[in-house]
Write a protein that holds these residues in place. Structure first.
Motif, PDB file in Angstrom:
ATOM      1  N   ASP A 278      -0.277  -1.133   7.569  1.00  0.00           N
ATOM      2  CA  ASP A 278      -0.146   0.298   7.314  1.00  0.00           C
ATOM      3  C   ASP A 278       0.518   0.942   8.515  1.00  0.00           C
ATOM      4  O   ASP A 278       0.153   0.660   9.647  1.00  0.00           O
TER       5      ASP A 278
ATOM      6  N   GLU B 225       9.593   7.241  -7.545  1.00  0.00           N
ATOM      7  CA  GLU B 225      10.078   6.482  -6.392  1.00  0.00           C
ATOM      8  C   GLU B 225       9.132   5.340  -6.038  1.00  0.00           C
ATOM      9  O   GLU B 225       9.561   4.253  -5.691  1.00  0.00           O
ATOM     10  N   ASP B 226       7.834   5.599  -6.134  1.00  0.00           N
ATOM     11  CA  ASP B 226       6.882   4.556  -5.800  1.00  0.00           C
ATOM     12  C   ASP B 226       6.936   3.397  -6.799  1.00  0.00           C
ATOM     13  O   ASP B 226       6.840   2.236  -6.416  1.00  0.00           O
TER      14      ASP B 226
ATOM     15  N   ILE C  17       9.856   1.190  -6.032  1.00  0.00           N
ATOM     16  CA  ILE C  17       9.576   0.267  -4.931  1.00  0.00           C
ATOM     17  C   ILE C  17       8.799  -0.938  -5.450  1.00  0.00           C
ATOM     18  O   ILE C  17       9.152  -2.087  -5.180  1.00  0.00           O
TER      19      ILE C  17
ATOM     20  N   THR D 181       0.816  -1.194   0.000  1.00  0.00           N
ATOM     21  CA  THR D 181       0.000   0.000   0.000  1.00  0.00           C
ATOM     22  C   THR D 181       0.865   1.266   0.000  1.00  0.00           C
ATOM     23  O   THR D 181       0.479   2.270   0.529  1.00  0.00           O
ATOM     24  N   GLN D 182       2.072   1.171  -0.570  1.00  0.00           N
ATOM     25  CA  GLN D 182       2.776   2.440  -0.800  1.00  0.00           C
ATOM     26  C   GLN D 182       1.935   3.255  -1.773  1.00  0.00           C
ATOM     27  O   GLN D 182       1.115   2.707  -2.500  1.00  0.00           O
ATOM     28  N   ASN D 183       2.139   4.545  -1.760  1.00  0.00           N
ATOM     29  CA  ASN D 183       1.371   5.409  -2.648  1.00  0.00           C
ATOM     30  C   ASN D 183       1.893   5.231  -4.059  1.00  0.00           C
ATOM     31  O   ASN D 183       2.789   5.945  -4.491  1.00  0.00           O
ATOM     32  N   ASN D 184       1.360   4.269  -4.778  1.00  0.00           N
ATOM     33  CA  ASN D 184       1.928   4.029  -6.094  1.00  0.00           C
ATOM     34  C   ASN D 184       1.262   4.908  -7.147  1.00  0.00           C
ATOM     35  O   ASN D 184       0.785   4.461  -8.170  1.00  0.00           O
ATOM     36  N   ASN D 185       1.255   6.162  -6.816  1.00  0.00           N
ATOM     37  CA  ASN D 185       0.851   7.221  -7.718  1.00  0.00           C
ATOM     38  C   ASN D 185       1.703   7.124  -8.982  1.00  0.00           C
ATOM     39  O   ASN D 185       2.925   7.159  -8.906  1.00  0.00           O
ATOM     40  N   PRO D 186       1.048   6.987 -10.123  1.00  0.00           N
ATOM     41  CA  PRO D 186       1.827   6.796 -11.354  1.00  0.00           C
ATOM     42  C   PRO D 186       2.781   7.952 -11.647  1.00  0.00           C
ATOM     43  O   PRO D 186       3.712   7.796 -12.406  1.00  0.00           O
TER      44      PRO D 186
ATOM     45  N   SER E 227       4.779   9.192  -9.554  1.00  0.00           N
ATOM     46  CA  SER E 227       5.938   9.157  -8.671  1.00  0.00           C
ATOM     47  C   SER E 227       6.914   8.055  -9.063  1.00  0.00           C
ATOM     48  O   SER E 227       6.632   6.873  -8.958  1.00  0.00           O
TER      49      SER E 227
ATOM     50  N   ARG F  31      -9.378  -5.330  -5.961  1.00  0.00           N
ATOM     51  CA  ARG F  31      -9.447  -4.105  -6.761  1.00  0.00           C
ATOM     52  C   ARG F  31      -9.820  -4.417  -8.211  1.00  0.00           C
ATOM     53  O   ARG F  31     -10.260  -3.538  -8.935  1.00  0.00           O
TER      54      ARG F  31
ATOM     55  N   ASP G 181      -5.485   7.614  -0.314  1.00  0.00           N
ATOM     56  CA  ASP G 181      -4.526   8.547  -0.927  1.00  0.00           C
ATOM     57  C   ASP G 181      -5.204   9.570  -1.829  1.00  0.00           C
ATOM     58  O   ASP G 181      -4.535  10.235  -2.620  1.00  0.00           O
TER      59      ASP G 181
ATOM     60  N   LYS H  40      -6.264   3.690  -9.607  1.00  0.00           N
ATOM     61  CA  LYS H  40      -5.677   2.376  -9.290  1.00  0.00           C
ATOM     62  C   LYS H  40      -6.698   1.258  -9.463  1.00  0.00           C
ATOM     63  O   LYS H  40      -6.383   0.193 -10.009  1.00  0.00           O
TER      64      LYS H  40
ATOM     65  N   SER I  44      -3.345  12.209  -6.373  1.00  0.00           N
ATOM     66  CA  SER I  44      -3.322  11.715  -5.000  1.00  0.00           C
ATOM     67  C   SER I  44      -2.164  12.324  -4.250  1.00  0.00           C
ATOM     68  O   SER I  44      -1.317  13.022  -4.803  1.00  0.00           O
ATOM     69  N   TYR I  45      -2.192  12.031  -2.982  1.00  0.00           N
ATOM     70  CA  TYR I  45      -1.216  12.572  -2.063  1.00  0.00           C
ATOM     71  C   TYR I  45      -0.065  11.589  -1.949  1.00  0.00           C
ATOM     72  O   TYR I  45      -0.272  10.415  -1.692  1.00  0.00           O
TER      73      TYR I  45
END
Lengths: 333, 333
Positions: free
Chosen positions: B50, A11-12, A15, A2-7, A9, B151, B224, B232, B329-330
């Motif tokens: 989390d 860095e995410d 990971i 559940t890392q913020n895998n905002n596309p 980012s 999901r 997020d 997602k 998202s954040y």
């Protein structure tokens, strides 16, 4: 994960890229979901959790590959001591930054250990921290229903048994901190390396899990020092124990340092990070336990006996005199 | 709890004293062992983890009781969104010191929530850190075999549904940081308090879990930001969605700030920490879903529809024009 895998980012996605290959269990859903699913199949699931913090449980310059192994193995050690077979783990990583040069060797070593110990990554959470690196693992194992081995089953008459050798990791920490042990062993790089590696990469005794479950009346892993952990096992079992200090298994390096009085016995008995199994084995089970442990390739040594009583265990020297230990275990607080 | 409960350490026994009352499940063994045992009884165990970090996921002056609730509830929210019924959790606490004035309210609030949500403490690890406070929870839930809600199950034609209201927690964070929202609401302490409490103490929708499992084709919690999390869900389901922005449920406070142009819609759609459930529900299931959600006392709103396609979801305004969102998202990194 559940890392913020905002596309957006990088860095995410970094990971995700490094950890997905570790998620080999179908219940991990390739880390694409918010949760994993564990199948129990009529067994109990043993759950344990242990975290390591930079500057507290490991050194800031410890390499990422050994950190990965240590974070997983300290948990595998608990699973083994409970008589369980590993089935997976979740990982929480608190990082200052998601840095490829660190993540790549970390994830690769973690994946190697996960494969070796049959303990795949099921999920996790990667969070940002301004502070020290922290690696928290919750690991799962399986035992037949009701068969988890407890701390509390030891009975008077049982033998006290420990695997491997005791105290090396505490000496290894001193080596890595360039302390007195490092100074004394300046001409012996092999010993220094062995001790340091005992601190950095524990050898959990998962090969012994089924044997512990079959024969031990009580067990735990030695993580905070043999003396303190035996005290806990005795307290949980409402018994005490008498230990023959001469019989405690030591590495050649530890025995040499002790003989030269560079260290005292307390350093070994109260040092942390051994990750050996300490258990109580009924007398009539000792032959089978010894034989099966030998077949499994795990060294074990009987170091004393369980007796009735409520006082802390006694540690007797070669002359039968009780040692007065100033401290029993390592506490980070 | 595998904290170093060395009897010589007052801090360790303090930790044990406050957390033992929370270990009400027989499988927690009163926190006296190294591990817990989870019984599965023919069900799958859903696992999620989390962590929250001081200065990243919560504010340094957030009170310990709200931190305890938030740490558990962000995990309960994942359990709910997967259609599972909570069954327990393990806790890793990284503390600078074991301070009674902090531990007591933390453990008491955690115990209240654990009892309220039927999610007892099974074990944990308390470690010392020189850095920011960190609270990591791994939570467990149960679903009938193979019935975890993913999901990835959304299909074209499904309705997109969200619970509660969206964006309040992001506004609450601004209130607590004395930002523009706080300034605007200076005369409205009730709204300020409502928003701050949405940030500090999420309301996980566990009452909806069985209903999600019965009717939703896909689900996740909104942690997020709605826009990013819907992206997602669509990506995992290999579909896209069209959202009618006017229909997104907002609190009166959020709607007022939006109308006065203090904030833009993006603040609400991309803000984090909502902890509402986002799900896709097949058309023929909507009546039953709506009726059962109402019976369970959980507000829900249909905000759009799933369609075929691979592009990110579209957010349409009242005139049917697509909004160009700068961020979805954040991200803490």
């Amino acid at each position: 994960m559940t890392q913020n895998n905002n596309p957006t980012s990088g860095e995410d996605s970094l990971i995700a890229r490094y950890f997905k290959p570790l998620a080999t269990d179908p219940g991990a859903f390739n880390l694409d979901d918010d949760a994993a699913a564990l199948k129990a199949a009529g067994e109990d699931i043993v759950v344990t959790t242990d975290a390591i913090v930079e500057g507290v449980h490991f050194l800031p310059d410890d390499p990422p590959d050994t950190l990965a192994r240590k974070a997983l193995r300290v948990n595998l050690s608990d699973i083994a001591a409970k008589g369980a077979v590993p089935s997976g783990f979740v990982l929480t990583l608190a990082l200052r930054q998601a840095d490829e040069a660190w993540l790549k060797p970390f994830a690769e070593a973690l994946g190697e250990d996960a494969a070796h110990f049959g303990c795949p990554l099921l999920g996790g959470d990667t969070v940002s921290t301004p502070g020290p690196l922290m690696i928290s693992v919750t690991a799962f194992g399986r035992v037949p229903e009701g068969r988890m081995v407890h701390r509390s089953g030891a009975h008077p008459g049982d033998r006290v048994v420990v695997t491997g050798t005791i105290g090396d990791a505490a000496l290894g920490l001193d080596v890595l901190r360039s302390g007195l042990v490092a100074e004394t062993l300046v001409g012996d790089p092999v010993a220094r390396e062995m001790l340091a590696s005992r601190y950095r990469v524990p050898q959990p005794r998962n090969a012994l899990a089924r044997i512990v479950r079959a024969h031990a009346s009580a067990a735990m892993d030695v993580s905070d020092g043999l003396a303190g952990d035996l005290t806990k096992l005795c307290a949980a079992s409402r018994v005490t124990a008498v230990i023959d200090v001469q019989s405690i298994p030591l590495s050649q390096a530890a025995a040499g340092l002790l003989a030269r009085k560079v260290i005292g016995i307390e350093t070994l008995l109260a040092g942390g990070d051994d990750y050996e199994i300490l258990c109580a084995v009924p007398g009539h089970r000792m032959d089978a336990f010894t034989r099966e442990a030998r077949q499994a390739g795990v060294a074990m040594t009987a170091i004393g006996g369980v007796i009735a009583g409520h006082s802390p265990p006694s540690f007797l020297d070669a002359q039968g005199r009780e040692l007065a230990l100033q401290r029993l275990s390592y506490s980070h607080f």
